[in-house]
Design a protein around this motif. Structure first.
Motif, PDB file in Angstrom:
ATOM      1  N   ALA A 139      51.169  38.258  48.607  1.00 36.77           N
ATOM      2  CA  ALA A 139      50.131  38.045  47.080  1.00 36.77           C
ATOM      3  C   ALA A 139      49.549  39.372  47.379  1.00 36.77           C
ATOM      4  O   ALA A 139      48.560  38.865  47.702  1.00 36.77           O
ATOM      5  CB  ALA A 139      49.895  36.056  47.160  1.00 36.77           C
ATOM      6  N   LEU A 140      49.579  40.343  46.665  1.00 35.71           N
ATOM      7  CA  LEU A 140      48.976  41.398  46.587  1.00 35.71           C
ATOM      8  C   LEU A 140      48.582  41.625  45.476  1.00 35.71           C
ATOM      9  O   LEU A 140      47.428  42.867  45.174  1.00 35.71           O
ATOM     10  CB  LEU A 140      49.141  42.667  47.271  1.00 35.71           C
ATOM     11  CG  LEU A 140      49.520  42.366  49.053  1.00 35.71           C
ATOM     12  CD1 LEU A 140      50.081  43.738  50.117  1.00 35.71           C
ATOM     13  CD2 LEU A 140      47.778  42.536  49.861  1.00 35.71           C
ATOM     14  N   LEU A 141      49.161  41.399  44.718  1.00 39.41           N
ATOM     15  CA  LEU A 141      49.340  42.006  43.375  1.00 39.41           C
ATOM     16  C   LEU A 141      47.525  42.187  42.496  1.00 39.41           C
ATOM     17  O   LEU A 141      47.333  43.070  41.631  1.00 39.41           O
ATOM     18  CB  LEU A 141      50.371  42.159  42.566  1.00 39.41           C
ATOM     19  CG  LEU A 141      50.793  42.720  40.837  1.00 39.41           C
ATOM     20  CD1 LEU A 141      50.387  44.151  41.061  1.00 39.41           C
ATOM     21  CD2 LEU A 141      51.373  42.433  40.162  1.00 39.41           C
ATOM     22  N   HIS A 142      46.967  40.526  42.925  1.00 37.58           N
ATOM     23  CA  HIS A 142      46.014  40.873  41.669  1.00 37.58           C
ATOM     24  C   HIS A 142      45.086  40.955  42.325  1.00 37.58           C
ATOM     25  O   HIS A 142      43.960  41.347  42.125  1.00 37.58           O
ATOM     26  CB  HIS A 142      46.000  38.900  42.114  1.00 37.58           C
ATOM     27  CG  HIS A 142      45.645  38.557  43.298  1.00 37.58           C
ATOM     28  ND1 HIS A 142      46.483  38.675  44.342  1.00 37.58           N
ATOM     29  CD2 HIS A 142      44.548  37.837  43.516  1.00 37.58           C
ATOM     30  CE1 HIS A 142      46.044  37.572  45.492  1.00 37.58           C
ATOM     31  NE2 HIS A 142      44.659  37.530  45.311  1.00 37.58           N
ATOM     32  N   HIS A 143      44.956  41.754  43.429  1.00 34.49           N
ATOM     33  CA  HIS A 143      44.035  42.634  44.033  1.00 34.49           C
ATOM     34  C   HIS A 143      43.509  44.177  43.626  1.00 34.49           C
ATOM     35  O   HIS A 143      42.983  44.934  43.029  1.00 34.49           O
ATOM     36  CB  HIS A 143      44.036  42.350  45.693  1.00 34.49           C
ATOM     37  CG  HIS A 143      44.155  41.834  46.780  1.00 34.49           C
ATOM     38  ND1 HIS A 143      42.071  40.559  46.200  1.00 34.49           N
ATOM     39  CD2 HIS A 143      44.887  40.901  46.849  1.00 34.49           C
ATOM     40  CE1 HIS A 143      42.462  39.881  47.557  1.00 34.49           C
ATOM     41  NE2 HIS A 143      44.097  39.617  47.987  1.00 34.49           N
ATOM     42  N   ILE A 144      45.518  44.340  42.900  1.00 34.26           N
ATOM     43  CA  ILE A 144      45.242  45.270  42.214  1.00 34.26           C
ATOM     44  C   ILE A 144      44.676  45.525  40.807  1.00 34.26           C
ATOM     45  O   ILE A 144      43.950  45.911  40.687  1.00 34.26           O
ATOM     46  CB  ILE A 144      46.732  46.283  42.944  1.00 34.26           C
ATOM     47  CG1 ILE A 144      47.181  46.232  43.907  1.00 34.26           C
ATOM     48  CG2 ILE A 144      47.293  47.767  41.402  1.00 34.26           C
ATOM     49  CD1 ILE A 144      48.496  46.807  44.223  1.00 34.26           C
ATOM     50  N   TYR A 145      45.359  44.838  40.266  1.00 35.87           N
ATOM     51  CA  TYR A 145      44.664  44.258  38.554  1.00 35.87           C
ATOM     52  C   TYR A 145      43.587  44.149  38.873  1.00 35.87           C
ATOM     53  O   TYR A 145      42.760  43.353  37.191  1.00 35.87           O
ATOM     54  CB  TYR A 145      45.888  43.872  38.314  1.00 35.87           C
ATOM     55  CG  TYR A 145      45.845  42.235  38.563  1.00 35.87           C
ATOM     56  CD1 TYR A 145      46.008  41.158  37.904  1.00 35.87           C
ATOM     57  CD2 TYR A 145      47.457  41.916  38.652  1.00 35.87           C
ATOM     58  CE1 TYR A 145      45.545  39.972  38.644  1.00 35.87           C
ATOM     59  CE2 TYR A 145      48.089  40.666  38.886  1.00 35.87           C
ATOM     60  CZ  TYR A 145      46.552  39.700  38.548  1.00 35.87           C
ATOM     61  OH  TYR A 145      47.394  37.826  38.787  1.00 35.87           O
ATOM     62  N   ASN A 146      42.319  42.949  39.829  1.00 35.22           N
ATOM     63  CA  ASN A 146      41.229  43.292  39.285  1.00 35.22           C
ATOM     64  C   ASN A 146      40.491  43.969  38.856  1.00 35.22           C
ATOM     65  O   ASN A 146      41.197  45.276  39.156  1.00 35.22           O
ATOM     66  CB  ASN A 146      41.165  43.105  41.024  1.00 35.22           C
ATOM     67  CG  ASN A 146      39.594  42.273  41.080  1.00 35.22           C
ATOM     68  OD1 ASN A 146      38.132  43.277  41.213  1.00 35.22           O
ATOM     69  ND2 ASN A 146      39.052  41.126  40.718  1.00 35.22           N
TER      70      ASN A 146
END
Length: 492
Positions: free
Chosen positions: A74-81
């Protein structure tokens, strides 16, 4: 966020051999010590109120360092933060050329928060689409054209955000002799490591490795496989595939590209490092430990690679096996530019016995490396001089720009030339390269005198006046960098 042994039922993809296990003693001198001496990666929290706890990116880094086989789910939420996207926007060059959409940094920033929220939502629901890269060509020092990709602004923002997140993982994996486009590392760190290795290790042969069109031939299929060793979040992998498959816009025509990463994008250097980490770095680390019979050094800056050997037999065997290794992963050595040369403290004497000329030289990161002797004690040293073609190419750029600014006020041109000369000295100002610095300064002054003489019919500018202008505006030649052995001692 991630899974590993005992953390989840999801399978763990095994890594290659653990990267830092069994590091040879050479590693410290080739960069491992530098890595320890570098300032911490800039991934701490950027907003007030979060300083008491590690940031999310720092937790990723710690988890990646603790378990080198863990896969992050689960990494995407760090990118669209929003905070990460905002940081990415402000780290982009403000005056960079626009991509295919024509969007500029300043125009996008007029309604920044709204635009970033919209971008974040599109990333979150999978509606984000990468735009094709606008291809332009810039001249190289050898007269050829280098293709560069001009990425659309939003793609730059998302790529920069993704790199910020992924660096937390891969900076724990990358090896000490890899220097290119990494936080806290610079070309001069690589130059220092190479200089130190050539002087302190048993190096008699140097293999100057050149990969043919590396950025244009990276296999997308292999790159995705390498990414999946660490990234189990399919949304992030698909995001990277969108950039790889966006294609190129050239002369108004969109072309689909099935290999390569366009140079100019924020993600391209990191993806290239990941590719060579698995194709070259881990392999050469194992080769040095298991196959080399004598001493061996490695320094890599992106696709610029220098490998040093104590024994010629090791060098030739390595060259042959490296050719096969690269072929397996769709890469090819440039036959005309990849060279094995005798280099080191005994090269001059050995070649003299055979009736051959002076030891050959090789280029690395803008410098010609030459076998030399110290005047004080006659001991072997490595002379590093500005590559002649690089020097001439820079002077040609100055000449063209002076012609364009011919009728500009002298203080305006003087300030610009001061920045050009100062920047040149800051990079090329290494010990024993002072003659090349003086030549550059003199030639810039001479080009300026020619430009001033041509802008009116009153005759040429006298050298008495020109010397006053040069002394006022052009900084004196200066050595900015200490001897590498001293500097490495300070850093480590």
């Amino acid at each position: 966020m991630m899974n590993g042994p005992g953390k989840s039922d999801r399978p763990v993809v095994p890594e290659k051999s653990p990267n830092n296990a069994g590091q040879p003693a050479a590693e410290g001198m080739e960069g491992r010590g530098l890595a320890k001496g570098n300032p911490p990666q800039q991934n701490a929290s950027r907003t007030p109120g979060r300083n008491d706890a590690p940031s999310a990116l720092e937790r990723i880094r710690q988890a990646a360092k603790k378990d080198r086989k863990v896969r992050f789910t689960a990494l995407l939420h760090h990118i669209y933060n929003l905070e990460t996207l905002r940081m990415a926007y402000f780290s982009i060059k403000r005056e960079a050329a626009p991509g295919v959409d024509g969007e500029t940094w300043r125009h996008y920033g007029e309604d920044l928060e709204k635009n970033l929220r919209d971008l974040s939502e599109r990333l979150k629901r999978g509606a984000y689409r990468a735009k094709p890269v606008r291809r332009v060509y810039i001249p190289k020092a050898d007269g050829r054209q280098r293709p560069l990709g001009v990425t659309a602004l939003e793609d730059k923002i998302v790529q920069r955000a993704a790199v910020e997140v992924l660096n937390g993982i891969y900076e724990t994996d990358f090896l000490g002799f890899s220097y290119g486009f990494r936080p806290g590392r610079s070309p001069h760190h690589a130059l220092d490591a190479l200089y130190t290795a050539l002087l302190t290790r048993k190096v008699n042969w140097v293999l100057d490795v050149d990969i043919r069109s590396f950025f244009d031939t990276i296999s997308h299929e292999w790159l995705v496989k390498f990414l999946e060793h660490r990234i189990a979040d399919r949304r992030v992998v698909r995001l990277i595939q969108k950039w790889l498959n966006a294609g190129v816009l050239e002369d108004g025509k969109r072309m689909r590209v099935e290999v390569g990463t366009p140079q100019g994008g924020s993600a391209s250097p990191l993806l290239a490092n990941i590719y060579l980490h698995y194709v070259f770095d881990l392999w050469v680390q194992a080769w040095r430990r298991k196959r080399a019979q004598g001493d061996m050094i490695v320094v890599r800056f992106a696709d610029d690679i220098v490998v040093g050997f104590q024994r010629e037999s090791d060098a030739r065997r390595f060259w042959g096996e490296l050719t096969e290794r690269f072929r397996k992963f769709a890469l090819e050595l440039h036959l005309d530019k990849t060279r094995l040369l005798e280099f080191g403290p005994f090269a001059a004497a050995n070649r003299k016995k055979r009736g051959e000329g002076k030891p050959e030289t090789f280029h690395f990161l803008g410098f010609t490396h030459i076998c030399g002797r110290k005047r004080s004690n006659g001991m072997f040293t490595v002379l590093r001089q500005t590559i002649r073609k690089r020097l001439q190419a820079k002077l040609n750029e100055v000449k063209i720009e002076l012609q364009r600014r011919m009728h500009a006020p002298i203080p305006e041109v003087g300030q610009w030339l001061r920045a050009v000369v100062s920047g040149h000295f800051r990079y090329y100002g290494v010990p024993m390269n002072a003659p090349a610095l003086h030549i550059f300064r003199f030639q810039v002054g001479w080009l300026w005198q020619r430009a001033l003489s041509r802008r009116s019919q009153n005759g040429r500018v006298t050298w008495d006046r020109m010397r006053r202008l040069i002394d006022r505006w052009l900084p004196p030649a200066r050595i900015y960098h200490d001897y590498p052995l001293r500097r490495l001692g300070v850093i480590t």
